[in-house]
Every structure is written in C-alpha cells, then in structure tokens.
Design a protein around this motif. Sequence first.
Motif, short mmCIF file in Angstrom:
data_model
loop_
_atom_site.label_atom_id
_atom_site.label_comp_id
_atom_site.label_asym_id
_atom_site.label_seq_id
_atom_site.Cartn_x
_atom_site.Cartn_y
_atom_site.Cartn_z
N LEU A 118 0.83 -1.21 0.00
CA LEU A 118 0.00 0.00 0.00
C LEU A 118 0.86 1.26 0.00
CD1 LEU A 118 -2.90 -0.97 2.43
CD2 LEU A 118 -3.07 -0.52 -0.03
N ALA A 119 1.96 1.21 0.77
CA ALA A 119 2.86 2.37 0.79
C ALA A 119 3.48 2.59 -0.59
CB ALA A 119 3.94 2.18 1.85
N ARG A 120 3.93 1.50 -1.22
CA ARG A 120 4.49 1.62 -2.58
C ARG A 120 3.44 2.15 -3.55
NH1 ARG A 120 6.84 -3.41 -1.46
NH2 ARG A 120 5.24 -4.42 -2.71
N TYR A 121 2.24 1.61 -3.46
CA TYR A 121 1.15 2.06 -4.33
C TYR A 121 0.88 3.53 -4.11
CZ TYR A 121 -3.59 2.85 -5.98
OH TYR A 121 -4.69 3.39 -6.58
N GLY A 122 0.83 3.96 -2.84
CA GLY A 122 0.56 5.37 -2.54
C GLY A 122 1.65 6.27 -3.11
N ALA A 123 2.91 5.82 -2.96
CA ALA A 123 4.02 6.63 -3.50
C ALA A 123 3.93 6.69 -5.02
CB ALA A 123 5.35 6.04 -3.05
N GLN A 124 3.68 5.55 -5.65
CA GLN A 124 3.56 5.53 -7.12
C GLN A 124 2.39 6.37 -7.58
OE1 GLN A 124 3.32 1.35 -7.94
NE2 GLN A 124 5.54 1.03 -7.83
N ARG A 125 1.30 6.31 -6.83
CA ARG A 125 0.12 7.10 -7.20
C ARG A 125 0.42 8.60 -7.08
NH1 ARG A 125 -4.81 8.99 -4.88
NH2 ARG A 125 -6.50 8.76 -6.37
#
Length: 162
Positions: A118-125
């Motif tokens: 989720l943290a990676r997804y949030g950063a990518q988003r």
Amino acid sequence: QEDEEKAARAVKSLLKSGAIAAVLTSGWAFGKTRIFLKQEPYESLRRLRAVTRNGAAKRLQSCARGQMARKAYHTMRWGFLRLQARARGLLARNQLRSWLRAKAATQLSALLRTTEALARYGAQRRVAVALQCRMRQKWQRKKYLIQRSQLLQLQRWWRSVQ
C-alpha cells in the motif's frame, strides 16, 4: 454329615502323608468320649499341626501380599496413566501455542507485506498524479500561450484596421 466327610478326608490325607504312622502303631487308647495319647504320638501330631498351620499361614500371607501388590500395581498404573495423559496434554498445548505463534507470524508477515504494498502504491500514485498534474499544467500553459499569441495577433490586426 459334612463335618464327617471333612474329617474322613483329613484322616485319609494324614494316612497318605505317613506322618501319622507313629500315632497309629502305638501310644493311644480310647476312652468313652475321648482319645488318650502318649507323649510321642502327641508330639508327632503337634508337629504335624504346626507344619499344617505354617503352610496355611504362608498361603494366607502370600495371598495377602499378592492382593497388596495388585492394589499397589493398579494405583501405580493409574498414576502413570494420569501422568502420561497430563504429559500428552502439555505437549498438545505447547504444539497449539507454537502453531498459533506461527499463524500469528504468518498473519503479521502478510499485514507487513500489505502495508508495504500500500505504501508503494501510494508513493507511485502520488508520483503519477504529480506527473499528470505537471503534464496538464504544461499543456494548459502551451494552450494559454498559443491562445495569448493568437489574441495578441488579433488585437494587433484590429488596431491596424481602425
């Protein structure tokens, strides 16, 4: 009737044993209600009675010891069975605890992986949104500059016509 049969059997067993032979040969006399014995036959009968009593006492003692040993064995066996049952219960509880720890560790690991994803997804988003915002800004700026240059050109033309 029954007592007479027991007495007859006892006399027959005494006759077979040979220990009463000294009594039967001599040293006894019948009275009206009793049998009188001399010292030697009396001693022989007394020794025979002592041997018989000792044998019966040994048999009673062995039966009593056997009974006590069986009781002690059953008590000890019951104790060992209880001990084994408690040991098996302890092992089962320990296995359950380790299984629950492993399950909790697995769940925790899955939670950590989910959190990281989720943290990676949030950063990518956020990066994607920032890029999109920058691109829209660039397009809008380009569009604005084109429209401004067209507007200025139109204004120049209009001023030149008047």
